[in-house]
Design an enzyme around this catalytic site. Sequence first.
Site, PDB file in Angstrom:
ATOM      1  N   ALA A 438      26.147 -23.988   7.180  1.00  0.00           N
ATOM      2  CA  ALA A 438      27.037 -25.585   6.723  1.00  0.00           C
ATOM      3  C   ALA A 438      28.298 -24.840   7.790  1.00  0.00           C
ATOM      4  O   ALA A 438      28.898 -26.071   8.183  1.00  0.00           O
ATOM      5  CB  ALA A 438      27.733 -25.356   5.619  1.00  0.00           C
ATOM      6  N   GLU A 469      15.887 -24.779   5.941  1.00  0.00           N
ATOM      7  CA  GLU A 469      15.260 -24.705   4.939  1.00  0.00           C
ATOM      8  C   GLU A 469      15.120 -25.936   4.133  1.00  0.00           C
ATOM      9  O   GLU A 469      16.688 -26.431   4.327  1.00  0.00           O
ATOM     10  CB  GLU A 469      14.874 -23.465   4.172  1.00  0.00           C
ATOM     11  CG  GLU A 469      15.208 -21.844   4.873  1.00  0.00           C
ATOM     12  CD  GLU A 469      15.095 -20.900   4.106  1.00  0.00           C
ATOM     13  OE1 GLU A 469      16.299 -20.844   3.448  1.00  0.00           O
ATOM     14  OE2 GLU A 469      15.448 -19.881   4.012  1.00  0.00           O
ATOM     15  N   ASN A 472      18.598 -26.098   2.578  1.00  0.00           N
ATOM     16  CA  ASN A 472      19.931 -26.385   4.336  1.00  0.00           C
ATOM     17  C   ASN A 472      21.124 -27.697   4.013  1.00  0.00           C
ATOM     18  O   ASN A 472      21.652 -28.076   4.763  1.00  0.00           O
ATOM     19  CB  ASN A 472      19.385 -25.691   5.291  1.00  0.00           C
ATOM     20  CG  ASN A 472      19.300 -23.876   5.218  1.00  0.00           C
ATOM     21  OD1 ASN A 472      17.952 -23.609   6.040  1.00  0.00           O
ATOM     22  ND2 ASN A 472      19.939 -23.272   4.449  1.00  0.00           N
ATOM     23  N   ARG A 475      23.642 -29.376   3.182  1.00  0.00           N
ATOM     24  CA  ARG A 475      25.226 -29.032   3.439  1.00  0.00           C
ATOM     25  C   ARG A 475      25.197 -29.126   5.242  1.00  0.00           C
ATOM     26  O   ARG A 475      26.707 -29.477   5.175  1.00  0.00           O
ATOM     27  CB  ARG A 475      25.618 -27.654   2.250  1.00  0.00           C
ATOM     28  CG  ARG A 475      25.846 -27.730   1.678  1.00  0.00           C
ATOM     29  CD  ARG A 475      26.424 -25.999   1.053  1.00  0.00           C
ATOM     30  NE  ARG A 475      25.287 -25.318   1.650  1.00  0.00           N
ATOM     31  CZ  ARG A 475      23.947 -24.965   1.686  1.00  0.00           C
ATOM     32  NH1 ARG A 475      22.985 -25.416   1.014  1.00  0.00           N
ATOM     33  NH2 ARG A 475      23.544 -23.616   2.280  1.00  0.00           N
ATOM     34  N   LYS A 488      18.174 -22.285  13.866  1.00  0.00           N
ATOM     35  CA  LYS A 488      19.194 -23.626  13.967  1.00  0.00           C
ATOM     36  C   LYS A 488      19.890 -24.188  14.752  1.00  0.00           C
ATOM     37  O   LYS A 488      20.420 -24.105  15.672  1.00  0.00           O
ATOM     38  CB  LYS A 488      20.018 -23.014  12.531  1.00  0.00           C
ATOM     39  CG  LYS A 488      19.679 -22.597  11.191  1.00  0.00           C
ATOM     40  CD  LYS A 488      20.145 -21.837  10.090  1.00  0.00           C
ATOM     41  CE  LYS A 488      19.970 -22.243   8.828  1.00  0.00           C
ATOM     42  NZ  LYS A 488      21.118 -21.623   7.919  1.00  0.00           N
ATOM     43  N   VAL A 514      24.485 -10.386  15.193  1.00  0.00           N
ATOM     44  CA  VAL A 514      25.121  -9.380  15.547  1.00  0.00           C
ATOM     45  C   VAL A 514      25.940  -8.048  14.965  1.00  0.00           C
ATOM     46  O   VAL A 514      25.693  -7.907  14.614  1.00  0.00           O
ATOM     47  CB  VAL A 514      27.217 -10.675  15.415  1.00  0.00           C
ATOM     48  CG1 VAL A 514      26.224 -11.252  16.461  1.00  0.00           C
ATOM     49  CG2 VAL A 514      27.203 -10.853  14.324  1.00  0.00           C
ATOM     50  N   ASN A 539      28.040 -12.932   4.882  1.00  0.00           N
ATOM     51  CA  ASN A 539      28.047 -12.287   4.427  1.00  0.00           C
ATOM     52  C   ASN A 539      29.154 -11.128   5.248  1.00  0.00           C
ATOM     53  O   ASN A 539      29.287 -10.903   6.560  1.00  0.00           O
ATOM     54  CB  ASN A 539      26.539 -11.110   5.143  1.00  0.00           C
ATOM     55  CG  ASN A 539      26.379 -10.620   6.467  1.00  0.00           C
ATOM     56  OD1 ASN A 539      26.933 -10.256   6.563  1.00  0.00           O
ATOM     57  ND2 ASN A 539      25.920 -11.772   7.124  1.00  0.00           N
ATOM     58  N   CYS A 594      22.372   2.858 -16.249  1.00  0.00           N
ATOM     59  CA  CYS A 594      22.317   3.407 -17.896  1.00  0.00           C
ATOM     60  C   CYS A 594      22.654   2.489 -18.631  1.00  0.00           C
ATOM     61  O   CYS A 594      21.287   1.883 -19.240  1.00  0.00           O
ATOM     62  CB  CYS A 594      22.731   4.683 -17.617  1.00  0.00           C
ATOM     63  SG  CYS A 594      24.495   4.484 -18.475  1.00  0.00           S
TER      64      CYS A 594
END
Length: 1021
Positions: A438, A469, A472, A475, A488, A514, A539, A594
């Site tokens: 994007a 996809e 995508n 945007r 892409k 990278v 990320n 837990c």
Amino acid sequence: MEIEMKSPNQAIDEGLYSRQLYVLGHEAMKKMSESNILIIGLNGLGCEIAKNVVLAGVKSVTLYDTSPVELKDLSTQFFLTEQDVGKPRAEVAAPRLAELNQYVPVTVYDAELKPENLVGFKCVVVADMPLEQQLEFSDFAHNNGIHYISTRLHGLFGLVFNDFGKNFVVIDDNGEQPINGMIEAISRTPEGDYVVTALGESRHGLSTGDYVTFSKVKGLEGLNGCEPLEIKVISPQSFSIGKPELSGEYQPSGLYEQVKQPVTLNFKSFREAITSPEFLVTDFAKFDRPAQIHVGILGLDRFYNEHKALPRPWNEEDAKEVLRHAHAINETLEQKADINDDIVKQISYQAHGNLSPMVALFGGIVAQEVLKSVTNKFTPINNFLYFDSLESLPPKFKPTEEDVALTGSRYDGQIAVFGKSFQMKLENLRLFLVGSGAIGCEMLKNWAMMGVGTGDNGIIRITDMDTIEKSNLNRQFLFRPRDVGKLKSDTAAAAVTAMNPKLAGKIVTYQDPVDVATEHIFDDSFFDGVDIVTNALDNIKARRYMDSRCVHYCKPLLESGTLGTKGNVQVIVPYMTESYSDSQDPEEKSIPSCTLKNFPNAIEHTIQWARDLFAGLFFQPAQEINQYLSTPNYLDTIDRGQRQEAVVSIHQYLVEQRPKTFEQCIERARHKFQEYYYNNIEQLLYAFPPDARTSSGDLFWSPPKQVPTSIKFDSANPLHIDFIESVSNLFAFIYGLKGSRDRDYIAKLAAAVAVPEFQPKSNVQIKVTDDEPDKEGESNDDPMDLETLEDSLPDPKSLTGFHMIPAEFEKDDDTNFHIDFVTAASNLRALNYSIDQADRHKTKQVAGKIIPAIATTTALVTGLSCLELYKLASDLGQEDKEKKHTIEDYKNGFVNIALPFFGFSEPFPPQYREVKDFKFSIWDKIRIEQDLTIQEIIDHVSDKYSLTVSSISSGVKMLYSVWFGAAHKERLNKRLSEVYRTVMGLEKLPPHIKWAVLDVGAEDDEQEDVDLPQLFVRINN
């Protein structure tokens, strides 16, 4: 003119709009699908607004612009080509805009447009119209309940004006999820006010004036589902709800939840607001700037009205006339501006300016205002927003009129602001774009319009390993449905080359991630050919890695990101600013194991439990069995702890429970239902009955713990069959069997499965906190059991040709049962623990870790990033310090266009540390140009910095340490290249490794650790 209609019952395409739905929600999307939008003016700004609105998914978009295409329009209008010169702008743009979204008809209004023709449109956007004509149109819109937006750009100046009429209701002012939490106590003050205290040390997060309601409260049941109560904050942990009429005595329990209240706004008409404006401040360092720009723009309009032309670029005579008009107009305003003559003259100088970064910025802002106007979601601008980025100009910039004269070039809009010399600098930039999703698509479009990389020495390098996809397309506007499945990077490069053919042969694409594994690709020679790096990543890990490479090679970095309506831009300049990794938000807290296993109290807990269960049932065992079947003596390759788990899993999936038919998959799914939602819950209640108490005498099942109840299978319950259907089909998939979607058949067979009666076991131990030693499950460490089980495993040779198909979790395929399973499994567990269930849409977001996204924010953020690119480009190769930007000129930005909020600040400088008489920052390195021995390196550090070296490492590998004795002492007289090869396990140094990057552990004379910069030692020529 008739406006093309869409079917009112047309369903929202969640596959296309999924990321945007997490920003706006279904109700807002429905309102958008009922709204017709008119955009007047198809210059670059009008086209950018139209692009974002079409991508968003309104009912229809109508374009009006009869102006012929001029070559200078190509400065920013990305859907025009040189072949379109002379054709009507709207007619050329319409079919190309229509390609963006099959659900949004784009039409052209080709008759004479009059104010009365605005009827039928929910919102009208004017991007190109003289002021006097605008006033006529805006008056009609104001008087007829039509939302009106005016916007325009002049170089590095821009404005937006909104008029959404009287009594405009905002139903959700910020788009954030309502605040909620668990209650620890509800008490009464002597005055009779009820005070609510949040559980534990958690903060309630509310503000005085907010409204809340309650659920699952015991003792004061009158609060459950009550009308929203206004609160007053007492402390970060408690708030008062006044004196509602209640009876009973509170028992520890309950939840509070914020209830958002509608806000009513009243807007002035455009005519009225011009003389009594209200401003949204976008940069608090320029608090007086909006009023100054306001009168400057009005002065520019008066100049245009008199001359029927804009002032000549950087012409002093014209600028002085605009300034005179501005001063005269200022005297007529209710609130007079403190006019800065230089600012007003800059507006005149740049009147012809047409810049792609400003178009992207304002196109994102205005398109979001359009969506606000038709959805009533988020707070609109009321009424003027002004913005400038004069810092983007080169310092001490005084171009000649010849340098900025309009020449008939496609870059005239940019040349009018920066001049021909600067244009050549942009064209010869060498950029590296990491990611072409994007942000990457928008960035490439901006660069294409700016002419970046088109010169003889210019180049753009892109890397992105992903393919396109369907999700995508909402945007990433360079892609079309026909591109789904393509790479892409290649597709984006082809798309922007079509926008600016001068990029032909100037874009190099890669499909490599990278990271350390690709440093032979993105090596020294690669970065030698890069001027500026731009991240378009999603990320943190990759961002930090690229940041480290930019620090390593001393390259400027533009970092940006979005989260729904929020966006940020950070500029990193070598030796001037800190790096990206120097300041990071704290990592998100993980859910205690837990809590996931036995004590969930929120739907997010049950969704994560179901997501983990998916991997444990349908992915990891299949992977392990394939390894068992394909790797000789596989079990001997793993340690004993893992071996026991592996043997049990392989035996279960290959021997004990291996299905041969779909009917056996249904049977296995029915037993899984029994195990997870009945047996395990009964076992937990056996260990901790509802009235159990802790060693201190308190009830064990106190908040946040919630007493569970077991579920008996009911073949008539759709949720139960959702689970059986998804589990049986997923088992069929991993075993290569044919599944079925016949729910009646599945329900019939599941109901007939004989399920043994469950008897709780006394030897099962359950962890209550993560601090306890791992003791879950039955005590069974008999090695003979493991040996017997292992002996019963089939010989891999007997299963030659057989393999399982691991189900790798894929959130965006609605046919694969993955989200169906997680939704059903999570909601059944939520039923166990009396937690409100989540629909498939929310489950998909949490399980898939989907980041909400919308095209408007993406466009805005890339616009801000490219305004910083101007500064970086200006400073490249500039030797005169007075003509280089200072740290005060650069801007880190944070925006939230839902509020709307704009915040800018100068970057932080790097932190410095001193060693002896030397001062270092993260950007400094100690370079040694020859392959020294370890002892020579130690001597170098000792002689130059008076330090004692105790260790030398590279990455995670230790090359030398005084603590390793003789083994490392013998390395002292060896060349670093030899030691490096040995430790790294290399026969010879790869060509891309020119330097060894060393971290040196050293102490000063007082035996204090000293943090030295990294040593770069050349080990390979």
